[in-house]
Design a protein around this motif. Sequence first.
Motif, mmCIF file in Angstrom:
data_model
loop_
_atom_site.group_PDB
_atom_site.id
_atom_site.type_symbol
_atom_site.label_atom_id
_atom_site.label_comp_id
_atom_site.label_asym_id
_atom_site.label_seq_id
_atom_site.Cartn_x
_atom_site.Cartn_y
_atom_site.Cartn_z
ATOM 1 N N PRO A 52 8.757 -7.457 -1.881
ATOM 2 C CA PRO A 52 9.407 -8.077 -3.047
ATOM 3 C C PRO A 52 9.922 -7.052 -4.059
ATOM 4 C CG PRO A 52 7.368 -9.212 -2.534
ATOM 5 C CD PRO A 52 7.389 -7.982 -1.701
ATOM 6 N N VAL B 205 13.055 -5.311 -2.683
ATOM 7 C CA VAL B 205 14.244 -6.162 -2.790
ATOM 8 C C VAL B 205 14.828 -6.070 -4.201
ATOM 9 C CG1 VAL B 205 15.059 -8.548 -2.779
ATOM 10 C CG2 VAL B 205 13.581 -7.737 -0.946
ATOM 11 N N CYS B 206 13.956 -6.093 -5.214
ATOM 12 C CA CYS B 206 14.426 -5.985 -6.608
ATOM 13 C C CYS B 206 15.070 -4.622 -6.863
ATOM 14 C CB CYS B 206 13.260 -6.190 -7.574
ATOM 15 S SG CYS B 206 12.574 -7.858 -7.549
#
Length: 224
Positions: free
Chosen positions: A140, A143-144
Amino acid sequence: MMMNLFSSFDPTSNFNFSLNWLSTLIGLSIIPPLFWLVPSRFNIFWNKIIMTLHKEFKILMGNYKSQGSTLIFISLFSIILFNNFLGLFPYIFTSTSHMTLTLSLALPLWVSFMIYGWLNNTIHMLAHLVPQGTPPILMPFMVCIETISNVIRPGTLAIRLSANMIAGHLLMTLLGNTGPMMTITLVNLLIIIQILLLTLESAVAIIQSYVFAILSTLYSSEVN
């Protein structure tokens, strides 16, 4: 002082039309006559540069289906190079030192790459958001990070070019303004330093146009 210093980069206007931006088109008037005149040394030299760039961009893109795509980046390199060099002449407006021009070049390219990539290679674009070998717990965050780094690409391209153009011109302006207050010996030293800075700025003009074109090519190769 800073207001007067940076005012050298402000475009002037007559009849509500900014005439300084016309300097951007001077390069376009230089290139076409080369194709109609008898081949000269400059013409042969320029053709060698274009062919070298074409071969390098073709290797970087690695996509033989889109033949002729390197012409976009060679044209981009040419117009930035001409404008960078024109800015080194006295009383000629340096258009590449303004975000108006640099962002106008970087943003449409990046948007077109993104639209093409997400419409035609959606899975490939999603795979780019998570580098290979990333632990599941960090996915996660990756991805950011990858999304932010992708979004700021046109901004970094534009700022890199304009900041490098502004930095050298400001340094030469600051040193030139101290000339009237110096002795003859220091003025001679100042002239030598200014010539060296002008040589450095000529190298920066070539390098920054090449960096802009090569990064644009790399960004286009990622969406294929």
